[in-house]
Design an enzyme around this catalytic site. Sequence first.
Site, PDB file in Angstrom:
ATOM      1  N   ASP A 141      -9.469  -9.842   8.875  1.00 33.94           N
ATOM      2  CA  ASP A 141      -8.920  -8.527   8.346  1.00 33.94           C
ATOM      3  C   ASP A 141      -9.820  -7.312   8.742  1.00 33.94           C
ATOM      4  OD1 ASP A 141      -6.373  -7.114   7.493  1.00 33.94           O
ATOM      5  OD2 ASP A 141      -7.647  -6.621   5.680  1.00 33.94           O
ATOM      6  N   HIS A 181     -10.800  -2.585  11.383  1.00 33.50           N
ATOM      7  CA  HIS A 181      -9.777  -3.291  10.635  1.00 33.50           C
ATOM      8  C   HIS A 181      -9.408  -4.361  11.670  1.00 33.50           C
ATOM      9  CE1 HIS A 181      -5.185  -3.498   9.225  1.00 33.50           C
ATOM     10  NE2 HIS A 181      -5.919  -4.096   8.514  1.00 33.50           N
ATOM     11  N   SER A 208       4.909 -10.421   0.488  1.00 35.48           N
ATOM     12  CA  SER A 208       4.561 -11.310  -0.488  1.00 35.48           C
ATOM     13  C   SER A 208       3.242 -12.007   0.138  1.00 35.48           C
ATOM     14  CB  SER A 208       5.363 -12.601  -0.886  1.00 35.48           C
ATOM     15  OG  SER A 208       5.928 -13.010   0.106  1.00 35.48           O
ATOM     16  N   ARG A 209       2.232 -12.177  -0.718  1.00 34.72           N
ATOM     17  CA  ARG A 209       0.750 -12.510  -0.090  1.00 34.72           C
ATOM     18  C   ARG A 209       0.514 -13.882  -1.192  1.00 34.72           C
ATOM     19  NH1 ARG A 209      -1.557  -8.882   3.939  1.00 34.72           N
ATOM     20  NH2 ARG A 209      -0.002  -7.193   4.360  1.00 34.72           N
ATOM     21  N   GLY A 213      -0.097 -19.904  18.573  1.00 30.65           N
ATOM     22  CA  GLY A 213      -0.884 -20.793  19.336  1.00 30.65           C
ATOM     23  C   GLY A 213      -0.976 -20.509  20.925  1.00 30.65           C
ATOM     24  N   TYR A 229      -1.065  -3.672  -7.414  1.00 30.31           N
ATOM     25  CA  TYR A 229      -0.900  -4.194  -6.125  1.00 30.31           C
ATOM     26  C   TYR A 229      -2.123  -4.500  -5.273  1.00 30.31           C
ATOM     27  CZ  TYR A 229       0.231  -5.356  -1.255  1.00 30.31           C
ATOM     28  OH  TYR A 229      -0.080  -5.943  -0.151  1.00 30.31           O
ATOM     29  N   THR A 267      -4.147 -12.404  10.948  1.00 28.13           N
ATOM     30  CA  THR A 267      -4.536 -13.673  10.380  1.00 28.13           C
ATOM     31  C   THR A 267      -4.101 -14.858  11.168  1.00 28.13           C
ATOM     32  OG1 THR A 267      -4.165 -12.551   8.280  1.00 28.13           O
ATOM     33  CG2 THR A 267      -3.852 -14.905   8.236  1.00 28.13           C
ATOM     34  N   ASN A 268      -3.010 -14.598  12.027  1.00 29.41           N
ATOM     35  CA  ASN A 268      -2.469 -15.621  12.821  1.00 29.41           C
ATOM     36  C   ASN A 268      -3.534 -15.859  14.187  1.00 29.41           C
ATOM     37  OD1 ASN A 268       0.604 -16.854  12.348  1.00 29.41           O
ATOM     38  ND2 ASN A 268       0.373 -14.831  11.393  1.00 29.41           N
ATOM     39  N   CYS A 286       0.587  -7.440  11.784  1.00 29.08           N
ATOM     40  CA  CYS A 286       0.846  -7.570  13.163  1.00 29.08           C
ATOM     41  C   CYS A 286       0.063  -8.740  13.875  1.00 29.08           C
ATOM     42  CB  CYS A 286       0.413  -6.120  14.107  1.00 29.08           C
ATOM     43  SG  CYS A 286       1.598  -4.746  13.664  1.00 29.08           S
ATOM     44  N   GLY A 287      -0.355  -9.593  12.986  1.00 28.75           N
ATOM     45  CA  GLY A 287      -0.628 -10.832  13.620  1.00 28.75           C
ATOM     46  C   GLY A 287      -2.180 -10.930  13.763  1.00 28.75           C
ATOM     47  N   ARG A 304       2.542  -3.797  17.853  1.00 27.71           N
ATOM     48  CA  ARG A 304       4.205  -4.294  18.006  1.00 27.71           C
ATOM     49  C   ARG A 304       4.754  -3.226  18.934  1.00 27.71           C
ATOM     50  NH1 ARG A 304       6.580  -7.881  14.073  1.00 27.71           N
ATOM     51  NH2 ARG A 304       5.017  -8.402  12.723  1.00 27.71           N
ATOM     52  N   ARG A 319       0.905  -1.209  -0.113  1.00 27.09           N
ATOM     53  CA  ARG A 319       0.025   0.071   0.065  1.00 27.09           C
ATOM     54  C   ARG A 319       0.909   1.190   0.070  1.00 27.09           C
ATOM     55  NH1 ARG A 319      -1.910   1.041   4.268  1.00 27.09           N
ATOM     56  NH2 ARG A 319      -1.164  -0.966   5.446  1.00 27.09           N
ATOM     57  N   SER A 367      -1.460  -3.522  10.376  1.00 27.99           N
ATOM     58  CA  SER A 367      -0.992  -4.500   9.272  1.00 27.99           C
ATOM     59  C   SER A 367       0.076  -4.934   9.547  1.00 27.99           C
ATOM     60  CB  SER A 367      -0.832  -3.596   7.708  1.00 27.99           C
ATOM     61  OG  SER A 367      -2.089  -2.937   7.483  1.00 27.99           O
ATOM     62  N   GLY A 416      -3.860  -4.190  -1.847  1.00 25.67           N
ATOM     63  CA  GLY A 416      -4.839  -3.544  -1.136  1.00 25.67           C
ATOM     64  C   GLY A 416      -4.919  -2.026  -2.161  1.00 25.67           C
ATOM     65  N   LYS A 460      -9.706  -2.687   1.479  1.00 22.65           N
ATOM     66  CA  LYS A 460      -9.338  -1.432   2.357  1.00 22.65           C
ATOM     67  C   LYS A 460     -10.149  -0.341   1.902  1.00 22.65           C
ATOM     68  CE  LYS A 460      -7.122  -3.623   4.928  1.00 22.65           C
ATOM     69  NZ  LYS A 460      -5.898  -4.086   5.499  1.00 22.65           N
TER      70      LYS A 460
HETATM   71  P1  GTP Z   1      -2.553  -7.731   7.444  1.00 24.29           P
HETATM   72  O1  GTP Z   1      -2.790  -8.766   6.369  1.00 24.29           O
HETATM   73  O2  GTP Z   1      -1.262  -6.938   6.802  1.00 24.29           O
HETATM   74  O3  GTP Z   1      -3.551  -6.823   7.791  1.00 24.29           O
HETATM   75  O4  GTP Z   1      -1.662  -8.500   8.610  1.00 24.29           O
HETATM   76  P2  GTP Z   1      -2.096  -9.321   9.761  1.00 24.29           P
HETATM   77  O5  GTP Z   1      -2.295  -8.509  10.914  1.00 24.29           O
HETATM   78  O6  GTP Z   1      -2.992 -10.311   9.492  1.00 24.29           O
HETATM   79  O7  GTP Z   1      -0.800 -10.094  10.198  1.00 24.29           O
HETATM   80  P3  GTP Z   1      -0.198 -11.678  10.126  1.00 24.29           P
HETATM   81  O8  GTP Z   1      -1.073 -12.549  11.028  1.00 24.29           O
HETATM   82  O9  GTP Z   1       0.040 -12.020   8.839  1.00 24.29           O
HETATM   83  O10 GTP Z   1       1.330 -11.590  10.719  1.00 24.29           O
HETATM   84  C1  GTP Z   1       2.170 -10.745  10.241  1.00 24.29           C
HETATM   85  C2  GTP Z   1       3.595 -11.257  10.626  1.00 24.29           C
HETATM   86  O11 GTP Z   1       3.603 -11.180  12.243  1.00 24.29           O
HETATM   87  C3  GTP Z   1       4.087 -12.612  10.260  1.00 24.29           C
HETATM   88  O12 GTP Z   1       5.298 -12.451  10.019  1.00 24.29           O
HETATM   89  C4  GTP Z   1       3.705 -13.456  11.520  1.00 24.29           C
HETATM   90  O13 GTP Z   1       4.742 -14.532  11.564  1.00 24.29           O
HETATM   91  C5  GTP Z   1       3.872 -12.483  12.798  1.00 24.29           C
HETATM   92  N1  GTP Z   1       3.271 -12.878  13.835  1.00 24.29           N
HETATM   93  C6  GTP Z   1       1.981 -13.051  13.855  1.00 24.29           C
HETATM   94  N2  GTP Z   1       1.496 -13.619  15.124  1.00 24.29           N
HETATM   95  C7  GTP Z   1       2.780 -13.316  16.098  1.00 24.29           C
HETATM   96  C8  GTP Z   1       2.901 -13.707  17.393  1.00 24.29           C
HETATM   97  O14 GTP Z   1       1.894 -14.095  18.093  1.00 24.29           O
HETATM   98  N3  GTP Z   1       4.233 -13.421  17.957  1.00 24.29           N
HETATM   99  C9  GTP Z   1       4.923 -13.210  16.876  1.00 24.29           C
HETATM  100  N4  GTP Z   1       6.402 -12.802  17.471  1.00 24.29           N
HETATM  101  N5  GTP Z   1       4.986 -12.862  15.626  1.00 24.29           N
HETATM  102  C10 GTP Z   1       3.870 -13.097  15.271  1.00 24.29           C
HETATM  103  C1  SPV Z   2      -3.056  -4.334   5.209  1.00 28.08           C
HETATM  104  O1  SPV Z   2      -1.900  -3.930   4.837  1.00 28.08           O
HETATM  105  O2  SPV Z   2      -3.437  -4.310   6.260  1.00 28.08           O
HETATM  106  C2  SPV Z   2      -3.294  -5.660   4.271  1.00 28.08           C
HETATM  107  C3  SPV Z   2      -2.980  -5.857   3.013  1.00 28.08           C
HETATM  108  O3  SPV Z   2      -4.375  -6.323   4.944  1.00 28.08           O
HETATM  109  S1  SPV Z   2      -3.843  -4.937   1.780  1.00 28.08           S
HETATM  110  O4  SPV Z   2      -4.794  -5.739   1.389  1.00 28.08           O
HETATM  111  O5  SPV Z   2      -2.789  -4.534   0.860  1.00 28.08           O
HETATM  112  O6  SPV Z   2      -4.114  -3.524   2.539  1.00 28.08           O
HETATM  113 MN    MN Z   3      -4.862  -5.597   6.930  1.00 24.96          MN
END
Ligand code: GTP
Ligand code: SPV
Ligand code: MN
Length: 593
Positions: A277, A226, A375-376, A502, A197, A253-254, A250-251, A407, A69, A248, A199, A206
């Site tokens: 998201d 968000h 990369s996505r 986890g 690209y 999806t995880n 910052c975790g 973070r 973005r 973005s 977003g 977004k």
């Molecule tokens: P967007 O799609 O950009 O909105 O990102 P997101 O908020 O969904 O972040 P995502 O879950 O993809 O995590 C982004 C990065 O943070 C990855 O490299 C993960 O490995 C890392 N990450 C996610 N959860 C944790 C956690 O609990 N601890 C640590 N140390 N890293 C994490």
């Molecule tokens: C973000 O940057 O928060 C994303 C990826 O989820 S994008 O769709 O490019 O905005």
């Molecule tokens: Mn996002």
Amino acid sequence: MTSNKQVLTWVEDMKSLLKPDKVMWIDGSEEQLEGLRAEAVRTGEMMKLNEELLPGCYLHRTNPNDVARVEDRTFICTRTQEEAGPTNNWCDPKEMYKRLYDIARGSYQGKTMYIIPFSMGPIGSPLAKIGIEITDSIYVVLNMAIMTRIGARVFDVLGDSNDWVRCLHSRCDIDPEKRYICQFPEDNTIISVNSGYGGNVLLGKKCFALRIASYQGWKEGWMAEHMLILGLENPKGEVKYIAAAFPSACGKTNLAMLIPPKYLRDKGYKVWTVGDDIAWMRIGADGRLYAINPENGFFGVAPGTNENSNYNALQSTKKNTIFTNVALNLDNNTVWWEGLDKNPPVHALDWKGNPWDPSKFVKSDKSTYAAHPNSRFTAPAINCPCISSEFEKGEGIPISAIIFGGRRAKCAPLVYQSKSWENGVFIGSAMASETTAAAAGAVGVVRRDPMAMLPFCGYNMGDYFQHWLDMGKKLGKNAPKIFNVNWFRTDDEGNFIWPGFGDNMRVLNWIIDRCEGTADAVETPIGYVPKAEDIDLTDLDMDIDTLRSILKVDRATWEKEAAEIEEHYKKFGNKLPKELRNQLEMLKANLAK
Ligand code: GTP
Ligand code: SPV
Ligand code: MN
């Protein structure tokens, strides 16, 4: 496909502006999409991956100048600058329309104009909204087909209504100097030029579901955030839903796809994914806050995704997925990225399509990486092994807790609970996080990112804070409890102290217990912090003193933080709600005690 007059007029206007050779209405049929995939492979826009190992999967590379973005080229074009507020780039709509139409004029010559009707949210859901995207990119069509609900059935729901968002995308020359991502909230219009690209061009995401929708929510009394949405199932089979806003990369999806540690799985704990998201939330008939995920797929960060960190995300990418800017393993025509496994491919092309030499990899030098850090993968939600049974539920699911987080190497403790909704809005408004590769610009710089919405709020952020406070008043005793988490505290060597992923389930359990009133807490100047004994460390290689160190609220650090929040608040002038000013004064007084 439709007889909606406003739609037809707009399409005619766009045809005369863009001058396409051909026009294709996207009906959403598999035959049509399959034809487009074949065409994209023919032109080299996408590469077909190994059909046995990754059925229905493709690789796409964007221009190296176009990988994230672009916040400095993103504009909110309201009639007055005050409506866009101090955190958005603003331009007068008349001036911006002219500039964009001049850039886009004639840019579809020799190309096909694709018209994509799409629904954000389950088609026909009372919480859903409709958009139509015009694009010259098959990559956009195929991504939108994963990320949203598309096709002729959207027009059946729209009928003659004029309640839809006009989304124009043109790749033009992918010229970064002429790249603009513009929202016109008062006109339900989005225009994106000179990018290809994610977003910037999947305009339902977004641009619509956050920037335009946050404005609509403000006007109509609901919220576009968000946020991920997850369901936490306890051993009794009861499911409680949590929404969480992290900036973005910052975790989200995880956390949304978390697999609990074994000892909790054995007891019967499970996590179900509703969204990763974006959340749209409305007050339901019973007075509680109900959320839907307006999306239909995941546009997830690839690097770091692996069997252990996010098994469910990895499984989601095993079929019918589009990969963007990852590496290509030439030996078996599959994909690879940093952190996927410990076996980098021997014969590979990097994300730019150049031969990649794993022996030259240097962690501190991003130019030696196989995959771009941003990369996505674009994966259908139905691929996710833990997708919630409520995913398609149009009325949404009731939210028990809202979590903010970011973070912060220092400062914010692992978790704390706000003292009230107002105090929770204060915490969200003061959120800060280190920047990531999801947006162009420096990485690792701490900045204030209120509610993780800094790049996504489609109106004055002072009004946005007030809207949060107003929603809290309407919700009253039904308001979700508000928490803050920080998985990213580091030690003196820069290593993460908390195991994360986890193991974040241990924190979620405390959060749910607090909502139920069954867990204890210690009152601190910033909010309620768990007693170290109340975060379960079973099977974890962490001693309770280390845990205490990341739960600690350090007075001096927080005094500095309060001063920085005061500085951050100055931007909003008289738009800053007085409740938030009072909250800051209360924090300062609590710290001085
Ligand atoms: P967007 O799609 O950009 O909105 O990102 P997101 O908020 O969904 O972040 P995502 O879950 O993809 O995590 C982004 C990065 O943070 C990855 O490299 C993960 O490995 C890392 N990450 C996610 N959860 C944790 C956690 O609990 N601890 C640590 N140390 N890293 C994490
Ligand atoms: C973000 O940057 O928060 C994303 C990826 O989820 S994008 O769709 O490019 O905005
Ligand atoms: Mn996002």
